[in-house]
Write a protein that holds these residues in place. Structure first.
Motif, PDB file in Angstrom:
ATOM      1  N   ALA A 193      34.837 -15.821   1.432  1.00  0.00           N
ATOM      2  CA  ALA A 193      33.575 -15.335   0.875  1.00  0.00           C
ATOM      3  C   ALA A 193      32.900 -14.310   1.770  1.00  0.00           C
ATOM      4  N   PHE A 194      33.436 -14.054   2.950  1.00  0.00           N
ATOM      5  CA  PHE A 194      32.787 -13.140   3.883  1.00  0.00           C
ATOM      6  C   PHE A 194      32.587 -11.747   3.269  1.00  0.00           C
ATOM      7  N   ALA A 195      33.655 -11.215   2.660  1.00  0.00           N
ATOM      8  CA  ALA A 195      33.597  -9.858   2.118  1.00  0.00           C
ATOM      9  C   ALA A 195      32.543  -9.737   1.033  1.00  0.00           C
ATOM     10  N   ASP A 196      32.390 -10.778   0.209  1.00  0.00           N
ATOM     11  CA  ASP A 196      31.400 -10.752  -0.870  1.00  0.00           C
ATOM     12  C   ASP A 196      29.977 -10.750  -0.333  1.00  0.00           C
ATOM     13  N   VAL A 197      29.748 -11.521   0.721  1.00  0.00           N
ATOM     14  CA  VAL A 197      28.397 -11.630   1.295  1.00  0.00           C
ATOM     15  C   VAL A 197      28.047 -10.383   2.088  1.00  0.00           C
ATOM     16  N   LEU A 198      29.018  -9.878   2.834  1.00  0.00           N
ATOM     17  CA  LEU A 198      28.756  -8.694   3.677  1.00  0.00           C
ATOM     18  C   LEU A 198      28.790  -7.413   2.859  1.00  0.00           C
TER      19      LEU A 198
END
Length: 198
Positions: A193-198
């Motif tokens: 989920a990192f890419a979606d949040v960042l």
């Protein structure tokens, strides 16, 4: 002299832990360009931060040993066993760092809490006072601090020339391995989920 050396040895252990913990919540945020690179192992960022803290701790330990040798003229052979404490300390630190690095992506303010928490841990460690000076009724709180055992062991080996507690170190290694494993598991589960949040 003895009090100063005890204080310094305790601060080395705490500083190693605190330096990594302070950086951990910002590891992914500050290296967001690596997040979208599928081939880049993001978990290695915590190791680089820990490596930097270990280098600073090693320099401080060398200064302590040289200072102790010059003033006391008698180095304890047990100093050679101090690196045994690095494995459990590194494992517990890296485990918490992985958790905080992941949490820092989703809760940006978590980094602001790391300073006060590590400060409380400093004062709940036998750095400024011996463990025996802590009120017996609250001594359990002192030993709930993951740094207490390592600090007392470092002081025993560096300053007092006492041998390590092999059972204690073994138990601590097992517990710290569990913390590291849980931290890595959490990091790997949330990294998608990192890419979606960042």
């Amino acid at each position: 002299l003895g009090i100063g050396l005890l204080l310094f040895s305790g601060l080395i252990v705490h500083a190693l832990f605190a330096e990594s913990i302070h950086r951990a919540p910002y590891l992914i945020i500050n290296h967001s360009n690596y997040v979208k690179k599928i081939v880049f192992p993001l978990e290695i960022l915590a190791w680089t931060s820990l490596g930097s803290a270990l280098f600073h701790a090693a320099i401080s330990a060398l200064v302590l040993i040289l200072f102790y040798g010059v003033l006391d003229h008698a180095l304890h052979w047990t100093m050679l066993l101090v690196p045994l404490l690095l494995l459990p300390l590194a494992l517990v630190t890296i485990g918490i760092s992985w958790f905080l690095a992941s949490a820092g992506v989703f809760v940006r303010d978590i980094g602001q809490a790391s300073g006060p928490v590590t400060t409380v841990m400093l004062f709940l460690s036998p750095v400024f006072y011996p463990a025996s000076a802590f009120p017996e009724a609250y001594r359990g709180l002192l030993y709930a601090n993951p740094l207490t055992f390592l600090i007392t062991q470092a002081q025993d080996m560096l300053i007092w020339g006492k041998g390590p507690s092999w059972i204690g170190i073994g138990a601590y290694c097992a517990g710290s391995y569990l913390i590291a494993w849980c931290g890595l598991l959490w990091f790997q589960k949330t990294r998608k989920a990192f890419a979606d949040v960042l």
